[in-house]
Scaffold this motif. Structure first.
Motif, PDB file in Angstrom:
ATOM      1  N   ARG A  78       0.835  -1.215   0.000  1.00 21.65           N
ATOM      2  CA  ARG A  78       0.000   0.000   0.000  1.00 21.65           C
ATOM      3  C   ARG A  78       0.861   1.253   0.000  1.00 21.65           C
ATOM      4  O   ARG A  78       0.499   2.251  -0.613  1.00 21.65           O
ATOM      5  N   VAL A  82      -4.871   5.093  -4.053  1.00 20.66           N
ATOM      6  CA  VAL A  82      -4.163   5.152  -2.778  1.00 20.66           C
ATOM      7  C   VAL A  82      -5.075   4.628  -1.678  1.00 20.66           C
ATOM      8  O   VAL A  82      -6.253   4.974  -1.621  1.00 20.66           O
ATOM      9  N   ALA A  83      -4.534   3.778  -0.809  1.00 18.75           N
ATOM     10  CA  ALA A  83      -5.308   3.247   0.322  1.00 18.75           C
ATOM     11  C   ALA A  83      -5.784   4.412   1.178  1.00 18.75           C
ATOM     12  O   ALA A  83      -5.065   5.402   1.349  1.00 18.75           O
ATOM     13  N   SER A  84      -7.002   4.279   1.711  1.00 20.71           N
ATOM     14  CA  SER A  84      -7.630   5.423   2.395  1.00 20.71           C
ATOM     15  C   SER A  84      -6.767   5.957   3.540  1.00 20.71           C
ATOM     16  O   SER A  84      -6.705   7.161   3.755  1.00 20.71           O
ATOM     17  N   GLU A  85      -6.059   5.044   4.242  1.00 28.16           N
ATOM     18  CA  GLU A  85      -5.292   5.530   5.392  1.00 28.16           C
ATOM     19  C   GLU A  85      -4.075   6.357   4.977  1.00 28.16           C
ATOM     20  O   GLU A  85      -3.506   7.067   5.790  1.00 28.16           O
TER      21      GLU A  85
END
Lengths: 345, 334
Positions: free
Chosen positions: B220, B286-289
């Motif tokens: 990620r 992009v991963a939410s975090e």
């Protein structure tokens, strides 16, 4: 889990790791695209897959007496392997037995003739053959080029000094457990002959046991013949439940009509369930009872297994499920495989 | 106990390098060709996504390494393991290859059987203890010859893909590939991810230093860095494109080729409109975090702000050229 090899029972777990969605895996995203998520079909798993033998043409030609002798010799070791497969909590371990017929290197007899004979001779020794597999299925099953796909998963063990460039000593069609001797060139004028240097096993303890395995050969027409050790490595992956094609299980057992085995090997599925009440074919570990002449082949199998990057989704499923039922499974795939070599023909 | 991606102790460092370049084909690849192009393995699917933009990603491949880690303090810690690499194609037009690995803080004192490393894809284990800070700076600064070089692995995959017969090797515009190196150190306990530094180094090299919570998997982080690299490449490419264009009234000597009465500016800007302007979509993969890290770059220097200014400039130029020459010259020349 019941003995039935039902893939639907195990379900297909949608793999969330590595998904393309920007919202992050498993965050309850509203929008999903199935083509964007990796998926790995789960297969049912036993604790132990116990192989009762390989049958080659020469064994068959030696007559039914050879089969009878074989099963009689295997019986005590098979019992021992079963006894060793304990599970925590005193529950009954799931153990399935299998038998492999070589229909790849030579064609002989027919399923209609041979399968009932194997079942009968095994029964005479007090053994049950749960699953029967064809060696050709390790090369190609249905339309899936299994061996070729597995060959594409070889990640060679890097000799010290490998920093990201491709390993220089790569030999197409061969796989070694270390660094080969430098190629001896004919000495040219003005140049000294290079002294011989030994090959080196990467994981050697002081001294090397160097092994270089031929994975395949191509004939003049470009037809590829996979080597016996390479197909045997594929066979081990199948038994360990680690083979997938685009996330789908390969080597799924089929149950033919009892007493109606075909005349042609090609018409027999790659994997046949002979015992309807058998535990699942694939297992956390494998044990094979083989005559000692298979030792070099199985050493080569270990060298291959030790350098295969097997399907990550399948590995994860095995790890999660074995952890849930507190069954210890070795990390390394090669260490999940064990043998009994008995003296015999 | 076998836990393919969890049995290594928590990573103290994740590093990688991304190569970004225009796909050398006249036409962008459609989604089916993209799947064919990125099929690095016969038995593993190429992941495909059509929302919010066409995007295809290859399966991960591994490369074995056994060598010293680059470090800023001169220590030479030997490490063994596998580096993961994958390729991605955005809108069938921009090709990226990305190689990355993570490092646990300690490892065994001697090399283990290779199968041990293969069930930990993308993990490189050091011999003994290491100082993550020194290694991170070593990776970003580039190591000495013989040190682990993830860029070589990304480059090897790129070279392999560029030989694919689907490519006609006729790119529609001039552009240069870029390299983006990244290193992610663990964030303080309880703290969220942060972008510590984004550096435009030599011509084509960018370095990114991050802090991320240790639970975030490296693929990620690589996804975030791929996204940063893609948009940085778009900015770089369009800036260069505008750099070479002569604006204003065409000089008599600079008349276009006979038979082609389009002004030079239009000829130069057209490929950007055809092939690049629709690609701007920060955070799409992009991963939410990790998505909030983009905000840092949006505030300063303002990636999207610069992009919008460039796009506006291109559109204004093309609009100007749409006005018949007679009026345009009359109005613009004092």
């Amino acid at each position: 889990m019941t003995g039935a090899e039902s893939v639907t029972g195990a379900g297909a777990e949608p793999g969330t790791a590595g998904a393309l969605s920007g919202s992050g895996a498993g965050s309850g995203a509203v929008f999903r695209e199935t083509t964007a998520d990796p998926r790995t079909q789960a297969v049912p798993l036993s604790h132990l897959s116990l192989e009762l033998g390989h049958l080659y043409m020469e064994d068959f030609e030696a007559g039914p007496q050879r089969l009878r002798e074989h099963f009689a010799r295997v019986r005590p070791w098979a019992d021992a392997a079963r006894a060793a497969a304990t599970v925590p909590g005193g529950r009954r371990p799931r153990v399935s037995t299998c038998f492999l017929i070589d229909d790849y290197f030579a064609r002989f007899s027919s399923p209609a003739e041979l399968v009932p004979l194997i079942v009968e001779e095994a029964g005479r020794a007090g053994l049950t053959v749960d699953y029967l597999a064809r060696e050709s299925g390790c090369a190609v099953t249905g339309k899936v080029p299994v061996a070729e796909a597995v060959a594409g998963r070889i990640v060679e063990s890097p000799p010290p000094g490998s920093y990201g460039l491709r390993p220089p000593a790569r030999q197409t069609g061969w796989l070694a457990n270390g660094e080969r001797s430098p190629v001896a060139r004919a000495p040219q004028a003005m140049k000294r002959a290079v002294p011989w240097e030994p090959p080196k096993e990467t994981a050697a303890r002081r001294h090397s046991v160097f092994l270089d395995v031929e994975l395949w050969s191509d004939d003049a027409d470009g037809h590829r013949l996979w080597s016996c050790p390479f197909l045997a490595a594929v066979w081990q992956l199948a038994r360990l439940g680690l083979l997938r094609n685009e996330g789908e299980a390969v080597f799924v057992a089929e149950q033919p009509d009892p007493g109606a085995f075909p005349e042609d090997w090609d018409e027999l599925p790659s994997l046949v369930r002979l015992n309807p009440r058998a535990d699942p074919f694939a297992a956390y570990r494998t044990a094979s009872v083989l005559p000692s002449r298979f030792l070099p082949v199985e050493h080569a199998v270990r060298v291959v297994l030790d350098q295969l990057d097997v399907d990550h989704g399948a590995l994860r499923q095995v790890a999660e499920r074995s952890a849930r039922e507190h069954a210890a499974v070795p990390d390394s795939v090669a260490d999940r495989v064990s043998y009994v070599f008995y003296a015999g023909p | 106990m076998a836990r393919p991606e969890a049995s290594a102790p928590d990573a103290v460092l994740a590093c990688g390098e991304v190569r970004t370049r225009l796909l050398p084909t006249r036409q962008a690849l459609d989604i089916r060709s993209a799947a064919q192009f990125l099929a690095l393995r016969a038995d593993e699917r190429v992941l495909l996504s059509e929302r919010p933009a066409l995007y295809a990603r290859s399966p991960e491949t591994l490369t074995g390494v056994d060598c010293p880690l680059p470090s800023a303090n001169g220590s030479r810690v030997r490490a063994v393991g596998t580096v993961a690499a994958r390729a991605a194609l955005t809108e069938g037009r921009v090709l990226q290859t990305s190689a990355y690995f993570r490092l646990p803080s300690t490892g065994p004192d001697q090399r283990r059987p290779w199968g041990h490393y293969l069930v930990r894809p993308g993990v490189v284990e050091p011999f003994g203890k290491l100082l993550p800070e020194a290694i991170a700076e070593g990776v970003l600064g580039g190591g000495r010859p013989g040190d682990l070089d993830v860029g070589l692995i990304a480059d090897g995959l790129l070279t392999r893909l560029l030989r694919h017969p689907l490519l006609d090797q006729r790119p529609p515009l001039r552009s240069r590939p870029t390299r983006l190196r990244w290193a992610a150190l663990p964030a303080a306990p309880g703290a969220g991810p942060s972008l510590e530094r984004f550096t435009l180094a030599e011509d084509d090299l960018r370095t990114v230093r991050l802090r991320v919570p240790p639970a975030i998997p490296p693929d990620r982080i690589a996804g975030l860095c791929d996204d940063l690299a893609l948009h940085d490449w778009l900015l770089t490419t369009v800036v260069h494109l505008l750099d070479g264009v002569r604006f204003g009234a065409p000089e008599p000597s600079a008349r276009p080729r006979p038979g082609d009465d389009r002004p030079a500016a239009v000829l130069a800007l057209r490929p950007a409109v055809d092939h690049l302007l629709h690609l701007w979509m920060p955070r799409a993969r992009v991963a939410s975090e990790l998505a909030p890290l983009w905000d840092t770059l949006e505030r300063q220097p303002g990636f999207t702000r610069q992009w919008q200014a460039l796009v506006q400039r291109i559109r204004d130029q093309l609009t100007l050229h749409a006005i018949p020459a007679l009026y345009r010259e009359a109005e613009l020349t004092p």
